[in-house]
Design a protein around this motif. Structure first.
Motif, PDB file in Angstrom:
ATOM      1  N   GLU A  73      -4.311 -11.751  -7.080  1.00 53.87           N
ATOM      2  CA  GLU A  73      -3.065 -11.534  -6.346  1.00 53.87           C
ATOM      3  C   GLU A  73      -1.834 -11.658  -7.239  1.00 53.87           C
ATOM      4  O   GLU A  73      -1.823 -12.392  -8.223  1.00 53.87           O
ATOM      5  CB  GLU A  73      -2.989 -12.566  -5.208  1.00 53.87           C
ATOM      6  N   HIS A 109       0.871  -1.169   0.000  1.00 54.45           N
ATOM      7  CA  HIS A 109       0.000   0.000   0.000  1.00 54.45           C
ATOM      8  C   HIS A 109       0.905   1.215   0.000  1.00 54.45           C
ATOM      9  O   HIS A 109       1.939   1.225   0.667  1.00 54.45           O
ATOM     10  CB  HIS A 109      -0.924   0.010   1.223  1.00 54.45           C
ATOM     11  N   ASN A 143      -3.115 -11.425 -13.912  1.00 55.39           N
ATOM     12  CA  ASN A 143      -3.077 -10.412 -12.843  1.00 55.39           C
ATOM     13  C   ASN A 143      -1.991  -9.361 -13.069  1.00 55.39           C
ATOM     14  O   ASN A 143      -2.034  -8.298 -12.452  1.00 55.39           O
ATOM     15  CB  ASN A 143      -2.881 -11.091 -11.489  1.00 55.39           C
ATOM     16  N   ARG A 152      -2.802  -7.767  -3.504  1.00 55.90           N
ATOM     17  CA  ARG A 152      -4.065  -8.504  -3.511  1.00 55.90           C
ATOM     18  C   ARG A 152      -5.218  -7.510  -3.500  1.00 55.90           C
ATOM     19  O   ARG A 152      -5.174  -6.510  -2.763  1.00 55.90           O
ATOM     20  CB  ARG A 152      -4.140  -9.428  -2.284  1.00 55.90           C
ATOM     21  N   ASP A 153      -6.251  -7.787  -4.299  1.00 53.56           N
ATOM     22  CA  ASP A 153      -7.407  -6.897  -4.298  1.00 53.56           C
ATOM     23  C   ASP A 153      -8.585  -7.553  -3.579  1.00 53.56           C
ATOM     24  O   ASP A 153      -8.477  -8.689  -3.079  1.00 53.56           O
ATOM     25  CB  ASP A 153      -7.785  -6.473  -5.722  1.00 53.56           C
ATOM     26  N   LYS A 154      -9.712  -6.861  -3.528  1.00 53.01           N
ATOM     27  CA  LYS A 154     -10.877  -7.338  -2.772  1.00 53.01           C
ATOM     28  C   LYS A 154     -11.477  -8.604  -3.375  1.00 53.01           C
ATOM     29  O   LYS A 154     -12.177  -9.347  -2.689  1.00 53.01           O
ATOM     30  CB  LYS A 154     -11.929  -6.233  -2.706  1.00 53.01           C
ATOM     31  N   ARG A 192      -3.599  -6.249 -14.065  1.00 51.37           N
ATOM     32  CA  ARG A 192      -4.591  -5.687 -13.150  1.00 51.37           C
ATOM     33  C   ARG A 192      -3.976  -4.763 -12.097  1.00 51.37           C
ATOM     34  O   ARG A 192      -4.701  -4.009 -11.454  1.00 51.37           O
ATOM     35  CB  ARG A 192      -5.349  -6.815 -12.452  1.00 51.37           C
ATOM     36  N   PHE A 193      -2.678  -4.861 -11.894  1.00 48.68           N
ATOM     37  CA  PHE A 193      -2.055  -4.115 -10.813  1.00 48.68           C
ATOM     38  C   PHE A 193      -0.958  -3.190 -11.343  1.00 48.68           C
ATOM     39  O   PHE A 193      -0.167  -3.571 -12.209  1.00 48.68           O
ATOM     40  CB  PHE A 193      -1.440  -5.058  -9.769  1.00 48.68           C
TER      41      PHE A 193
END
Length: 381
Positions: free
Chosen positions: A304, A240, A331, A298-300, A334-335
């Motif tokens: 991951e 984060h 993934n 990792r998302d909700k 996605r990040f």
């Protein structure tokens, strides 16, 4: 066998006190003795040696003075500061311990400015190929099945490892924990370790572990802290941009002893990669002063990426681990889209390495583990 920190320790041994910590039986004493043939070794666990420390009656003609498990002595920092301030160097001073040397006996004066701290890890693929006669296939097999602690790794025997593990865990639980803390519920901590062994790489909260153990959250959190301080496990927190918020989120747990993992080859490989990354990260921090961090993403929805290495607190290297899946993980897209960072998928069973126009690489685990680099040598990598 020469260890990977040998040259770095020699470079600093005449300048500062050396604090050398790491897991029990990872080779700290052997490495310390190899720094100079003219040394004196004193272990705080031995009564006659404790008397020698109290009287300060060691042989000052020696070139090197090795103090093992000194952190078990009350006010050890004040004692060591006094020795250093009054007598200085030489003889060189190396203090070793199987617990994080800053974790216990926190009262007393600070050693700030008087020492360099190094963390010694078990053998990994990179060190095995550089300092043993083993080939990559055999080294990888041993790391997967008997772990990287020098004694079982160099023997390479499963039955030998099983016997070694019993004495190793017993020494940690029945010696180190009882000596360094007020914990007496050893049986519950053994159960906690068993729970963690089967959940490597899975985000776990202290609350969920507390429910399984029927203990309070604070009690379980204290036990987890102790196991980390004693180099049994280490935690990887989610990434984060706000560090404080990241530390409040659920960590994943890994073992310094890769053979402790209970699970399939994929779980063992993920733990092995985690150990290799942390070892290189600590080396870069301790030897080169790098500002590196190890996280996961990792998302909700539970999607991951296994590891994210940060440099100067900014995303730098994104690493996904698979046992046999050679297709790029979806993934990656996605990040941290738009960030300039390295994206790598490490695969246990891979016919050939791959690279893509967007910079993503897929690399065989053996090749990746043989040359993990996170320090100044990768400044422009």
């Amino acid at each position: 066998m020469e260890r990977y920190l040998h040259e770095a320790l020699l470079a600093d041994i005449d300048r500062k006190i050396i604090l050398l910590s790491g897991p029990r039986q990872s080779g700290k004493t052997t490495l310390s003795r190899m720094l100079h043939p003219d040394h004196q070794y004193i272990n705080h666990d031995l009564a006659e040696h404790r008397l020698m420390l109290r009287e300060k009656s060691w042989d000052r003609r020696k070139a090197l003075f090795i103090l093992d498990e000194l952190h078990k002595m009350e006010n050890w920092k004040v004692w060591l500061k006094g020795v250093y301030d009054v007598e200085g160097l030489p003889p060189a001073l190396v203090v070793t311990g199987s617990a994080k040397l800053a974790a216990f006996r926190k009262t007393g004066d600070s050693l700030a400015g008087r020492y360099f701290h190094f963390r010694l890890h078990p053998i990994d693929m990179k060190e095995a190929l550089q300092h043993t006669d083993l080939g990559p296939d055999e080294a990888f097999k041993r790391l997967m099945h008997v772990g990287g602690f020098p004694e079982p790794f160099l023997r390479g025997s499963g039955p030998w490892y099983n016997r070694w593990k019993r004495t190793h865990v017993d020494a940690i639980l029945k010696d180190d924990l009882l000596t360094l803390s007020s914990v007496r519920d050893i049986q519950s901590i053994e159960t906690l370790i068993e729970l963690l062994r089967s959940r490597v790489g899975t985000p776990l909260s202290a609350n969920s572990l507390a429910r399984d153990l029927q203990k309070t959250r604070n009690t379980v959190q204290h036990w987890l802290d102790l196991l980390e301080d004693l180099y049994v496990i280490f935690r990887v927190f989610p990434y984060h941009r706000n560090v404080a918020r990241a530390l409040l989120k659920t960590p994943k747990f890994y073992f310094y002893d890769n053979a402790m993992v209970q699970g399939d080859d994929g779980a063992h490989l993920e733990n092995l990669v985690a150990c290799a990354l942390l070892k290189e990260l600590h080396r870069a921090q301790d030897v080169e002063g790098e500002d590196l961090g190890l996280h996961y993403i990792r998302d909700k929805e539970g999607r991951e990426i296994d590891f994210l290495v940060t440099r100067n607190r900014k995303p730098w290297r994104m690493i996904e681990v698979k046992w046999s899946d050679a297709a790029p993980s979806v993934n990656f897209k996605r990040f941290l889209v738009g960030e300039t960072l390295h994206r790598l998928q490490v695969v246990g069973e891979l016919a050939h390495d791959k690279s893509y126009p967007d910079g993503l690489r897929i690399e065989a685990a053996q090749r990746f583990l043989a040359d993990v680099q996170l320090g100044v040598t990768t400044e422009n990598a």
